[in-house]
Design a protein around this motif. Structure first.
Motif, PDB file in Angstrom:
ATOM      1  N   ARG A 219       0.828  -1.202   0.000  1.00 41.12           N
ATOM      2  CA  ARG A 219       0.000   0.000   0.000  1.00 41.12           C
ATOM      3  C   ARG A 219       0.870   1.262   0.000  1.00 41.12           C
ATOM      4  O   ARG A 219       0.672   2.184  -0.806  1.00 41.12           O
ATOM      5  N   TYR A 220       1.872   1.322   0.891  1.00 41.24           N
ATOM      6  CA  TYR A 220       2.723   2.527   0.960  1.00 41.24           C
ATOM      7  C   TYR A 220       3.586   2.680  -0.293  1.00 41.24           C
ATOM      8  O   TYR A 220       3.857   3.789  -0.741  1.00 41.24           O
TER       9      TYR A 220
ATOM     10  N   GLU B 235       2.806   1.816  -3.285  1.00 43.89           N
ATOM     11  CA  GLU B 235       1.962   2.387  -4.342  1.00 43.89           C
ATOM     12  C   GLU B 235       1.728   3.872  -4.087  1.00 43.89           C
ATOM     13  O   GLU B 235       1.835   4.705  -4.984  1.00 43.89           O
ATOM     14  N   LYS B 236       1.454   4.214  -2.808  1.00 45.91           N
ATOM     15  CA  LYS B 236       1.109   5.590  -2.463  1.00 45.91           C
ATOM     16  C   LYS B 236       2.305   6.537  -2.656  1.00 45.91           C
ATOM     17  O   LYS B 236       2.169   7.612  -3.227  1.00 45.91           O
TER      18      LYS B 236
ATOM     19  N   LYS C 155       3.042  -0.169  -8.294  1.00 47.89           N
ATOM     20  CA  LYS C 155       2.080  -1.191  -7.890  1.00 47.89           C
ATOM     21  C   LYS C 155       2.772  -2.543  -8.025  1.00 47.89           C
ATOM     22  O   LYS C 155       2.998  -3.022  -9.120  1.00 47.89           O
TER      23      LYS C 155
END
Lengths: 427, 427
Positions: free
Chosen positions: B44-45, B47-48, B53
């Protein structure tokens, strides 16, 4: 003591003392005050917190002589022998400079040099341990530190305990100041009129001292901030329950957060130790402290095998490990993580706490996985030296310039290339 | 560059970057999240914050091979030669166990053992320096660390820079994860499904990384938290202004907080260097960064004598020191405090940054007074071992018991005395 089956994931309930947030505010105020007002602030805090009204901070030669004259001769001999053992073993740790020749008359060097000045904090009251004076001071002096200073809070009569002054003299320290708490740490880090600043501060202390050490860290170096003391004992059916119980209690009497763990392959021993602990507890002067420690952080684990016991120890990474089994030396070779290892029933932990020559300042709270006890290395620093001759430079600089450009550091490349213009060859 | 007279109390304006309080809140949230959600949080991080991804964190053998195949052959040779130099010099630092015999067949030992596992953080983007991969990884591998892992944030295409993968391969590392920031530090400290926890984390990083390292400190060991890089150069009238200027700018191009200081006995050199810096600055790709650094943290001091220059350096304790004088080697012997010393005009700092074999991870911000550059010692720990035979115990225990009672630790005295009951003499 509670007896449990050893499982694969041994996890001890550890209540590490929490730093008190109110204390931190006080500690920061004290540090600011000492930086601003110097000795005056030290006198003020010593009167306020230690109840001693001083006009001078430094312990005089007369006070040192008097303490020594008053002290038990036999104990002086014991302390001197302990100090000699510590000195000899730590001298073995001293390292030599590395001189490493390169091609073309070039060389690199690794200089090992002592710190200029170190301060040793010695707690007051019953926690003023002469053995800790030896354990902290001697490695620094063996390393060659030019100036080793002690700070310690005086009693209300304005004196330090004789045992501290005697241990200091035996270690070889004469610069001692009557000041404790956060104010002493601030004085060591920043200096005052009486106390010149040092480069590193070591030694145990209460939560004010620990917080102050954290605050000045970076300005000066500090040793570890130690957690509560711990022992783990691996024992099989050959161990004597009364001895094992005595060793567990020697740890437990330190403070109520101390932790004592027995891992044994013998159910009989487990039960005997459990009742022995109870029997001996009742006879111990510090029963109350030791009982609290045993109740909260004392465990007896029954292991299926010595291998399982070893695995658990490697997971725990205890500060102290005793091995009391049929072949303790063999077993000790499988231990990867422990601060200090004591082999066999005649090497109980106090042998190392006081006398054998190893250091008793050791990593707690599982940090033995990655850190070490206090040693000569803690009081030296290493400086690398590089000398490239003109010929060496001529051979190597194109590679260096290419590596710099790979990192997009054009200025680095130009630094080595700048020499290429032929301007003569001084140096 | 400004030129000033060297006074006795040289004090540089140092603006150490302040840790951002908002960042700390974020960092703590990230660590909690990674501890709770493991790999999911890492994905998640990544990607953020990195725009990548991913479905797998680990760099594959195919990716390693491809990076190596794509890479410039000459640069591979340069990196291999640098790695060999670093390996050889760090191997000189390896220490042997101390076996210390005592009387009565007793002994003490000082075991030196490598850490089990170490994680190396490699920053992303243009700060991904292959030389730092070598400087951090090789000492750990030479120390014998069993598992050395790299974490580094991927680009938005999900890749790591070829230079990092190639340097890792040359160093001998194959376990590399595409994750950066505080989430990578949390994964190294606590472990996730993909990434097993390590015992120590080293390597530079941005303020999120530095804050995360501080947060996990204690759970694992960390290397220093480095401040901005610095150089001090001592030069006399024999130095060439263009070379000195190039060396000052090599430091200044690192970042706008870097500090470059020249201390010289020659007013002529001072003025020439000042104009050379301006001339060379305009030609430097990283002019903007270097100019900010020189304007805020660049100084030329005129010293009355080389002795005064040496005193100033010992007060500054710079990370890097170059000595470009008539007799640089003689002068270097008077230097007490510096991270690394470079002797003569053909040993400019990039020689050590990239190639000579010494480490380029060095103490900043005057901490060279009491700390050292990265070395093999940073990847080992020391365990003391004590073995007292029955005879040795019989001789020594009364002294140990007396010392324990001097400290009012009755339980310690009883621990050694408990052996005195004659129960046989196993071990």
């Amino acid at each position: 003591m509670r007896i449990e089956k050893l499982t694969n994931t041994i996890s001890l309930l550890r209540s590490v003392e929490q730093a008190n947030a109110d204390h931190l505010t006080t500690v920061r105020e004290v540090i600011t005050d000492v930086r601003k007002n110097g000795d005056l602030a030290l006198f003020r805090y010593t009167e306020k917190w230690d109840g001693a009204k001083l006009t001078s901070l430094k312990v005089t030669k007369e006070e040192m002589d008097e303490a020594y004259a008053n002290f038990d001769r036999q104990l002086i001999g014991d302390l001197e022998e302990a100090a000699a053992n510590i000195r000899v073993f730590h001298t073995e740790q001293v390292r030599k400079q590395i001189d490493f020749p390169l091609a073309n008359n070039s060389y690199i060097q690794y200089k090992i040099s002592p710190l200029d000045a170190v301060g040793l904090y010695v707690p007051g009251g019953t926690a003023a341990y002469p053995s800790s004076v030896l354990m902290n001071a001697i490695p620094a002096l063996v390393a060659g530190v030019g100036r080793v200073v002690i700070v310690s809070p005086p009693s209300s009569n304005g004196k330090l305990p004789d045992s501290v002054l005697v241990a200091a003299r035996i270690a070889g320290i004469t610069e001692i100041y009557k000041v404790g708490g956060a104010q002493a740490i601030a004085a060591l880090a920043y200096g005052t009129e009486s106390i010149r600043a040092v480069d590193k501060i070591t030694g145990p202390g209460n939560s004010f001292v620990a917080l102050a050490k954290r605050e000045v860290f970076g300005r000066v170096a500090i040793d570890m901030i130690a957690g509560p003391s711990e022992i783990t004992i691996i024992a099989d059916e050959t161990a004597y329950a009364d001895e094992v119980a005595a060793d567990l209690l020697a740890q437990a009497e330190h403070d109520r957060f101390a932790s004592s763990v027995l891992i044994t392959t013998s159910e009989t021993l487990a039960e005997q130790v459990s009742s022995e602990v109870e029997r001996q507890l009742k006879l111990l002067p510090r029963e109350e402290i030791a009982r609290a420690s045993i109740e909260n952080f004392g465990y007896i684990y029954i292991a299926e095998s010595l291998e399982q016991a070893v695995d658990a120890v490697n997971e725990l990474a205890p500060e102290h490990l005793e091995i009391i089994t049929k072949q303790p030396e063999e077993l000790s070779k499988k231990i990867k993580h422990a601060g200090a290892i004591f082999i066999g029933r005649f090497s109980s932990e106090p042998v190392g706490d006081y006398f054998a020559g190893t250091n008793h300042v050791l990593p707690t709270n599982s940090t033995a996985r990655f850190s070490s006890g206090l040693c000569v290395d803690d009081f030296v620093k290493k400086t690398s030296v590089v000398y490239y001759s003109k010929e060496m430079w001529q051979e190597q600089y194109p590679k260096i310039a290419r590596l710099a450009r790979l990192e997009q550091l054009e200025g680095h490349a130009r630094s080595v290339e700048s020499r290429s213009w032929d301007k003569g060859d001084s140096q």
